[in-house]
Design an enzyme around this catalytic site. Structure first.
Site, PDB file in Angstrom:
ATOM      1  N   ARG A 122      50.368  46.810  35.950  1.00  0.00           N
ATOM      2  CA  ARG A 122      50.723  45.921  35.215  1.00  0.00           C
ATOM      3  C   ARG A 122      52.257  45.473  35.071  1.00  0.00           C
ATOM      4  O   ARG A 122      52.859  44.405  34.885  1.00  0.00           O
ATOM      5  CB  ARG A 122      50.227  46.005  33.656  1.00  0.00           C
ATOM      6  CG  ARG A 122      48.913  46.354  33.685  1.00  0.00           C
ATOM      7  CD  ARG A 122      48.369  46.706  32.201  1.00  0.00           C
ATOM      8  NE  ARG A 122      48.519  47.920  31.991  1.00  0.00           N
ATOM      9  CZ  ARG A 122      47.695  48.952  32.322  1.00  0.00           C
ATOM     10  NH1 ARG A 122      46.593  48.903  32.830  1.00  0.00           N
ATOM     11  NH2 ARG A 122      48.024  50.317  31.882  1.00  0.00           N
ATOM     12  N   ARG A 133      33.210  33.373  34.072  1.00  0.00           N
ATOM     13  CA  ARG A 133      32.581  32.493  32.771  1.00  0.00           C
ATOM     14  C   ARG A 133      32.702  31.043  32.946  1.00  0.00           C
ATOM     15  O   ARG A 133      31.582  30.439  32.699  1.00  0.00           O
ATOM     16  CB  ARG A 133      33.461  33.002  31.632  1.00  0.00           C
ATOM     17  CG  ARG A 133      33.114  32.372  30.381  1.00  0.00           C
ATOM     18  CD  ARG A 133      34.050  32.753  29.194  1.00  0.00           C
ATOM     19  NE  ARG A 133      33.521  32.164  27.644  1.00  0.00           N
ATOM     20  CZ  ARG A 133      33.821  32.184  26.668  1.00  0.00           C
ATOM     21  NH1 ARG A 133      35.295  32.456  26.785  1.00  0.00           N
ATOM     22  NH2 ARG A 133      33.636  31.755  25.640  1.00  0.00           N
ATOM     23  N   ARG A 188      26.719  36.415  34.151  1.00  0.00           N
ATOM     24  CA  ARG A 188      27.644  37.110  35.261  1.00  0.00           C
ATOM     25  C   ARG A 188      27.564  38.568  34.896  1.00  0.00           C
ATOM     26  O   ARG A 188      27.940  39.317  35.837  1.00  0.00           O
ATOM     27  CB  ARG A 188      28.946  36.601  34.769  1.00  0.00           C
ATOM     28  CG  ARG A 188      29.379  36.814  33.440  1.00  0.00           C
ATOM     29  CD  ARG A 188      30.876  36.282  33.077  1.00  0.00           C
ATOM     30  NE  ARG A 188      31.474  36.728  31.797  1.00  0.00           N
ATOM     31  CZ  ARG A 188      32.497  36.484  31.393  1.00  0.00           C
ATOM     32  NH1 ARG A 188      33.579  36.545  32.133  1.00  0.00           N
ATOM     33  NH2 ARG A 188      32.983  36.617  30.202  1.00  0.00           N
ATOM     34  N   ARG A 215      49.450  52.525  46.985  1.00  0.00           N
ATOM     35  CA  ARG A 215      48.143  52.075  47.537  1.00  0.00           C
ATOM     36  C   ARG A 215      48.116  51.804  49.051  1.00  0.00           C
ATOM     37  O   ARG A 215      47.285  51.146  49.727  1.00  0.00           O
ATOM     38  CB  ARG A 215      47.870  50.664  46.951  1.00  0.00           C
ATOM     39  CG  ARG A 215      47.720  50.701  45.476  1.00  0.00           C
ATOM     40  CD  ARG A 215      46.310  51.407  44.857  1.00  0.00           C
ATOM     41  NE  ARG A 215      46.348  51.192  43.414  1.00  0.00           N
ATOM     42  CZ  ARG A 215      45.166  51.687  42.765  1.00  0.00           C
ATOM     43  NH1 ARG A 215      44.167  52.201  43.575  1.00  0.00           N
ATOM     44  NH2 ARG A 215      45.100  51.412  41.646  1.00  0.00           N
TER      45      ARG A 215
END
Length: 254
Positions: A122, A133, A188, A215
């Site tokens: 973050r 949505r 969904r 990563r």
């Protein structure tokens, strides 16, 4: 509905303004600056030297650029003395000065599983993600149904058939729920983590180096996000080649 492959494109990165060139050009000509340093290096030098110099930030390159970009590294390493300074800063962990360099990427065709991992990073990251949505994922919708990412390990033998069958079953469940009057925002819920998504991501250099350390390939990361880390590294080092040593340093030090 179909299998997707990751696509990453660098949309934007740190660039100097004309106002900067108008000032720097007084003592350090534009053409010379363009030959000796990238925009990112100029911003990095301005940030770093602001912490240690009596000169104002807007004056750093005009008054100190020739010294740092115009002479060889005094530490015996490669590049200019600016490169020596960058190495010194990274070694001393004064990397907050690298937060001024930002990169914006279009990231397409990645799984929601990758998205969940990615958004754990973050600090220094900004995300704008395709919404399940508002983007309807029915077979008869404009999307044509949800696309999906097949993990490499699920492409071995009968596993791929099982995996694709699960995707088809999820699509049918979504379509049946929509036909039954269930809103897209609720239907969904049956979509899998393999469902692909698209996003725009902006990240600063310091945060990206930290992301890469965690990563990168060979460090225990899942294959899909490790591939993303490598692709981001390639995109950044193409426009800011001097950063390559720091990505390599990350690999060596972990």
């Amino acid at each position: 509905m179909a299998e997707t492959k990751m696509n990453v494109q660098l949309l934007a990165h740190t660039q100097l303004t004309q106002e900067f060139f108008d000032v720097a050009g007084d003592e350090f000509r534009d053409i010379l600056l363009n030959q000796l340093a990238t925009d990112g290096q100029v911003v990095a030098l301005s940030a770093i030297r602001t912490c240690y110099s009596a000169n104002k930030p807007s004056e750093i390159v005009a008054k100190e650029g020739a010294k740092y970009f115009g002479s060889k590294a005094s530490d015996g390493g490669g590049g200019t003395d600016a490169d020596r300074l960058f190495r010194q800063i990274v070694a001393s962990k004064h990397t907050s000065t690298l937060e001024h360099l930002t990169f914006t990427f279009a990231i397409e065709g990645v799984s929601r599983a990758l998205l969940a991992q990615l958004t754990r990073h973050r600090a220094g990251f900004s995300f704008s993600v395709q919404s399940q949505r508002y983007v309807r994922m029915g077979s008869g919708d404009r999307s044509g149904g949800f696309d999906y990412v097949v993990p490499k390990e699920a492409k071995i033998g009968a596993a791929e058939y099982v995996f694709v069958s699960a995707m088809e079953a999820a699509q049918k469940a979504y379509d049946d729920l929509r036909k039954a009057g269930v809103p897209a925002e609720d239907a969904r819920a049956v979509l899998p983590q393999a469902a692909s998504t698209n996003l725009v991501m902006t990240v600063n250099l310091r945060a990206l180096l930290d992301f890469y350390a965690k990563r990168r390939k060979g460090n225990g990361a899942q294959a899909e996000i490790a591939d993303l880390a490598e692709t981001l590294r390639q995109e950044v080092t193409e426009v800011e080649p001097w950063t390559a040593q720091f990505f390599e340093g990350v690999s060596a030090s972990v």
